[in-house]
Design a protein around this motif. Structure first.
Motif, PDB file in Angstrom:
ATOM      1  N   LEU A 123       8.941  -3.911  10.879  1.00  0.00           N
ATOM      2  CA  LEU A 123       9.938  -4.313  11.871  1.00  0.00           C
ATOM      3  C   LEU A 123       9.440  -5.527  12.656  1.00  0.00           C
ATOM      4  CD1 LEU A 123      12.669  -3.591  13.191  1.00  0.00           C
ATOM      5  CD2 LEU A 123      11.419  -2.075  14.742  1.00  0.00           C
ATOM      6  N   THR A 125       9.504  -7.316  16.069  1.00  0.00           N
ATOM      7  CA  THR A 125       9.713  -6.723  17.398  1.00  0.00           C
ATOM      8  C   THR A 125      10.013  -7.788  18.454  1.00  0.00           C
ATOM      9  OG1 THR A 125       7.330  -6.798  17.770  1.00  0.00           O
ATOM     10  CG2 THR A 125       8.227  -4.718  16.930  1.00  0.00           C
ATOM     11  N   TYR A 133      17.315  -3.853   9.016  1.00  0.00           N
ATOM     12  CA  TYR A 133      15.925  -3.484   8.687  1.00  0.00           C
ATOM     13  C   TYR A 133      15.985  -2.565   7.477  1.00  0.00           C
ATOM     14  CZ  TYR A 133      11.239  -1.434   9.641  1.00  0.00           C
ATOM     15  OH  TYR A 133       9.940  -1.009   9.559  1.00  0.00           O
ATOM     16  N   ASP A 137      10.443   5.547   5.392  1.00  0.00           N
ATOM     17  CA  ASP A 137      10.328   6.358   6.600  1.00  0.00           C
ATOM     18  C   ASP A 137       8.837   6.396   6.976  1.00  0.00           C
ATOM     19  OD1 ASP A 137      10.145   8.264   8.526  1.00  0.00           O
ATOM     20  OD2 ASP A 137      11.515   9.674   7.556  1.00  0.00           O
ATOM     21  N   LEU A 174       3.736   3.671  13.792  1.00  0.00           N
ATOM     22  CA  LEU A 174       4.566   4.748  13.229  1.00  0.00           C
ATOM     23  C   LEU A 174       3.721   5.660  12.340  1.00  0.00           C
ATOM     24  CD1 LEU A 174       7.756   2.665  12.298  1.00  0.00           C
ATOM     25  CD2 LEU A 174       7.284   3.928  14.411  1.00  0.00           C
ATOM     26  N   THR A 328      18.621   3.852  13.046  1.00  0.00           N
ATOM     27  CA  THR A 328      18.409   2.667  13.888  1.00  0.00           C
ATOM     28  C   THR A 328      16.974   2.694  14.406  1.00  0.00           C
ATOM     29  OG1 THR A 328      19.156   3.784  15.897  1.00  0.00           O
ATOM     30  CG2 THR A 328      20.806   2.472  14.722  1.00  0.00           C
ATOM     31  N   TYR A 329      16.430   1.521  14.625  1.00  0.00           N
ATOM     32  CA  TYR A 329      15.074   1.379  15.166  1.00  0.00           C
ATOM     33  C   TYR A 329      15.138   0.500  16.408  1.00  0.00           C
ATOM     34  CZ  TYR A 329      12.576   3.253  11.093  1.00  0.00           C
ATOM     35  OH  TYR A 329      12.056   4.070  10.124  1.00  0.00           O
ATOM     36  N   ASP A 330      14.453   0.930  17.459  1.00  0.00           N
ATOM     37  CA  ASP A 330      14.352   0.142  18.678  1.00  0.00           C
ATOM     38  C   ASP A 330      13.191  -0.839  18.496  1.00  0.00           C
ATOM     39  OD1 ASP A 330      14.034  -0.869  21.189  1.00  0.00           O
ATOM     40  OD2 ASP A 330      13.861   1.075  22.201  1.00  0.00           O
ATOM     41  N   ASN A 331      13.487  -2.134  18.549  1.00  0.00           N
ATOM     42  CA  ASN A 331      12.386  -3.094  18.350  1.00  0.00           C
ATOM     43  C   ASN A 331      11.889  -3.685  19.667  1.00  0.00           C
ATOM     44  OD1 ASN A 331      14.200  -5.093  19.099  1.00  0.00           O
ATOM     45  ND2 ASN A 331      13.636  -6.473  17.431  1.00  0.00           N
ATOM     46  N   GLU A 335      18.552  -2.335  19.291  1.00  0.00           N
ATOM     47  CA  GLU A 335      18.573  -1.264  18.298  1.00  0.00           C
ATOM     48  C   GLU A 335      18.931  -1.927  16.967  1.00  0.00           C
ATOM     49  OE1 GLU A 335      18.090   2.113  18.512  1.00  0.00           O
ATOM     50  OE2 GLU A 335      17.461   1.903  20.606  1.00  0.00           O
ATOM     51  N   GLN A 340      16.795   3.511   5.431  1.00  0.00           N
ATOM     52  CA  GLN A 340      15.463   4.122   5.358  1.00  0.00           C
ATOM     53  C   GLN A 340      15.328   4.899   4.047  1.00  0.00           C
ATOM     54  OE1 GLN A 340      13.884   5.686   9.243  1.00  0.00           O
ATOM     55  NE2 GLN A 340      14.064   7.589   8.104  1.00  0.00           N
TER      56      GLN A 340
END
Ligand code: BGC
Length: 370
Positions: A123, A125, A133, A137, A174, A328-331, A335, A340
């Motif tokens: 990701l 950031t 993205y 996982d 992660l 969704t991923y918070d960078n 979001e 994935q």
């Protein structure tokens, strides 16, 4: 036929160029330049060479023009690569950043030109210049590593050596978050004794760590994804470890490149009687290590799927369709909509079924495979 496989089916009749200008076949619906620009972190790690190969295979019959550039572990080179691809008229950028935060400047340059950006595997950031993205996982990767060590632990007071990826890579956080989820209860109940980290020792009673806490552990245990750094750290740790921290030990190694380096160090210490060690990526060299009993497991991330997802997304964007996402991923700034993919644990028991019978590798690439 599913939507994604249909999109990939349209990638017929290829024009793939690597590290050089487009081959002049602009079969895609782009503006006349390059359809998809791809930027990967470094050729020095087999993981990313694997991605290049899988992109090449997937694009061999493609109508879309693509170009792959490597950043060789330099954020400056990465930005230059993006600028090169912008100047060639790319319609969509797929990028796995060397440094997740530093890559913001590169993708903002693409965004300024109206080029959609797909963050690939890692990701990017602290920027809002991202569209999508595609990733495995990564928390599940770390959790699978930690759980493997838990499942293979016999008795209690087992010395646990922890190693982490690069602090500039969001995935390192992660992976560690996932590993800690599995390991922490077994540290708290005395199954494992942390052997090499005062930071982890200080946090051993906390089931969930925040990013800063993970950062303090990653900072202490980082390999920077560099096998040499991993080797040096492991040597330092074993040199200062007393006999109570040797014997049968468990080792959390974040990926295959570092796992092989760390394994070699543990194997050469006469006071270490056995070690269980994790990895990820299913590097060919680590598959041989697993067959030979020198590495215990790897987490297989099928790069074919990631490539298919990334190209499927790029084609959707070019065609004006909205790509399918699953998470969704918070960078840190936004979001990010993500697709994935699951991962598979591989050890001696299933290495043949998962990696040879599935057609990922050829049996002839290995020796001693039963
Ligand atoms: C990737 C791993 C890789 C590591 C080092 C991570 O971001 O997810 O597959 O081993 O970087 O390159």
């Amino acid at each position: 036929m599913g939507k994604r496989s249909k999109a990939l089916g349209m990638l017929a009749a290829a024009c793939l160029t690597v590290g050089m200008a487009g081959c002049g076949n602009d079969g895609g619906s782009g503006s006349g330049g390059l359809d998809v620009g791809i930027v990967l972190p470094t050729k020095d790690e087999t993981r990313w060479v694997q991605d290049e190969t899988r992109f090449q295979e997937a694009l061999a019959d493609s109508d879309y023009s693509t170009e792959i550039l490597f950043s060789q572990g330099s954020s400056a080179k990465e930005k230059e690569n993006v600028e090169t691809l912008i100047s060639k008229g790319m319609d969509v950028l797929i990028i796995a950043p060397h440094d997740g935060a530093a890559a913001g400047a590169a993708v903002e340059a693409a965004k300024d030109e109206g080029i959609p950006v797909i963050s690939y595997d890692r990701l990017i950031t602290d920027t809002d210049a991202l569209d999508y993205y595609v990733t495995f996982d990564s928390v599940a990767v770390g959790e699978a590593q930690g759980q493997y060590l838990v499942d293979n632990a016999e008795g209690d007071g087992i010395p646990l050596y922890l190693y982490a990826g690069a602090a500039s890579d969001n995935n390192a956080f992660l992976f560690f978050e996932g590993a800690w989820k599995a390991l922490q209860p077994k540290i708290a109940d005395g199954t494992f004794v942390i052997a090499n980290s005062s930071a982890a020792e200080g946090l051993k009673d906390k089931a969930e760590l925040d990013r800063q806490e993970i950062g303090s552990i990653v900072g202490q245990l980082t390999t920077n994804w560099d096998p040499n750094e991993a080797k040096n750290k492991a040597e330092t740790h074993l040199t200062s470890a007393g006999p109570d921290l040797k014997g049968d030990v468990s080792v959390l190694a974040p990926n295959d490149g570092t796992a092989r380096a760390i394994s070699d160090v543990f194997a050469s210490d006469g006071a270490v009687t056995s070690y269980t060690i994790t990895g990820q990526d299913a590097d060919m060299a680590s598959i041989q290590y697993i067959i030979d009993g020198k590495q215990t497991m790897t987490v297989f991330k099928d790069v074919r799927t990631l490539v298919e997802d990334a190209m499927g997304m790029a084609v959707d964007i070019i065609d004006g369709n909205t790509p399918e996402t699953t998470a969704t991923y918070d960078n840190g700034s936004m979001e990010v909509k993500a697709k994935q993919t699951d991962v598979i644990v591989v050890d001696q028991d299933n290495v043949k079924a998962e990696l040879i019978d599935s057609g990922y590798y050829e049996a002839s690439d290995f020796t001693g495979l039963e």
